[in-house]
Design an enzyme around this catalytic site. Sequence first.
Site, PDB file in Angstrom:
ATOM      1  N   GLU A  42       4.761  11.344  -4.572  1.00  0.00           N
ATOM      2  CA  GLU A  42       3.923  10.169  -5.441  1.00  0.00           C
ATOM      3  C   GLU A  42       2.747  10.464  -5.492  1.00  0.00           C
ATOM      4  O   GLU A  42       1.858  11.199  -4.604  1.00  0.00           O
ATOM      5  CB  GLU A  42       4.326   8.959  -4.799  1.00  0.00           C
ATOM      6  CG  GLU A  42       3.716   7.865  -5.287  1.00  0.00           C
ATOM      7  CD  GLU A  42       3.691   6.578  -4.203  1.00  0.00           C
ATOM      8  OE1 GLU A  42       3.579   5.470  -5.049  1.00  0.00           O
ATOM      9  OE2 GLU A  42       4.143   6.622  -3.043  1.00  0.00           O
ATOM     10  N   LYS A 111       7.102   2.712 -11.413  1.00  0.00           N
ATOM     11  CA  LYS A 111       7.293   2.286 -10.237  1.00  0.00           C
ATOM     12  C   LYS A 111       7.713   0.770 -10.274  1.00  0.00           C
ATOM     13  O   LYS A 111       6.725  -0.097 -10.813  1.00  0.00           O
ATOM     14  CB  LYS A 111       6.535   2.424  -9.135  1.00  0.00           C
ATOM     15  CG  LYS A 111       6.462   2.131  -7.638  1.00  0.00           C
ATOM     16  CD  LYS A 111       5.478   2.525  -7.099  1.00  0.00           C
ATOM     17  CE  LYS A 111       5.637   2.127  -5.473  1.00  0.00           C
ATOM     18  NZ  LYS A 111       4.492   2.752  -4.595  1.00  0.00           N
ATOM     19  N   CYS A 148       8.565   5.629  -3.537  1.00  0.00           N
ATOM     20  CA  CYS A 148       8.132   5.063  -2.147  1.00  0.00           C
ATOM     21  C   CYS A 148       8.670   3.834  -1.782  1.00  0.00           C
ATOM     22  O   CYS A 148       9.666   3.571  -1.295  1.00  0.00           O
ATOM     23  CB  CYS A 148       6.597   5.319  -2.310  1.00  0.00           C
ATOM     24  SG  CYS A 148       5.668   4.963  -0.709  1.00  0.00           S
TER      25      CYS A 148
END
Length: 257
Positions: A42, A111, A148
């Site tokens: 990321e 995300k 994540c």
Amino acid sequence: MEPREQLDVALVQVAADLDPTVNRERLADLVPSGHDLVVLPEAFARDFGDPGSDVSVYAEPIPGPFAAEVARVAQQRGTTVVAGMFETAVDTARPFNTLVARGAVDRDYRKIHLYDSFGYRESDRLSAGPVEHCLAGLGGFTLGLMTCYDLRFPELARALVAEGADVLVVPSAWVAGPRKVDHWVTLARARAIENTAYVVACGQPGPRYTGHSLVVDPLGDVLVEGGDGEETLTATLERRVLDEARRTNPSLLNRRL
């Protein structure tokens, strides 16, 4: 073309620089040859910097310089590359935290779950992506992209698997701290076990982040796990292991909710 029986993956556990040009120019050296899928962390295009700092000046459009270089390197290496960046959003002060996948696939994932936890507020500086599931076929396997903090939300992983994913790809910059390595490994194994899916999770290294990139098979066995420093890990995902896991533990078929 018949589906392939295996997928060779590489996880490049490397720290992102604060200079986007440095990271872009490193891609060609960092991405190895001989793999079907190469995953970088990321925010690889530019690290987050100091907690709470403004990252909007480092956001890029897609297409743009970083995505173009990922595509170029993927083509040069004959692979598919997944890497994280900050992408220009409608709210220019709060870009998206985006994964670009280039090579045999061409997908972008923004995300969904921003890291408003453990004293951080990612949403102060970034915009959440739309609640859309990002899947891509690669060599007879179906990838589902997550980033994540998404790993802490089992409903996203289950939704991806319900739509056909059998490999969950999770680039991360998992912040270091008490219990954080244990959470990272436990959650990666849990997402694999409960979904009888492979989990390919690549993080940035210490000292700021936890490292410990890993690949987990559909019965929860850890095929490879890194330490907290920079390294490149490799693993082979096998169709027969996936099929056998889903025969042995048909939990996806036994769902009632």
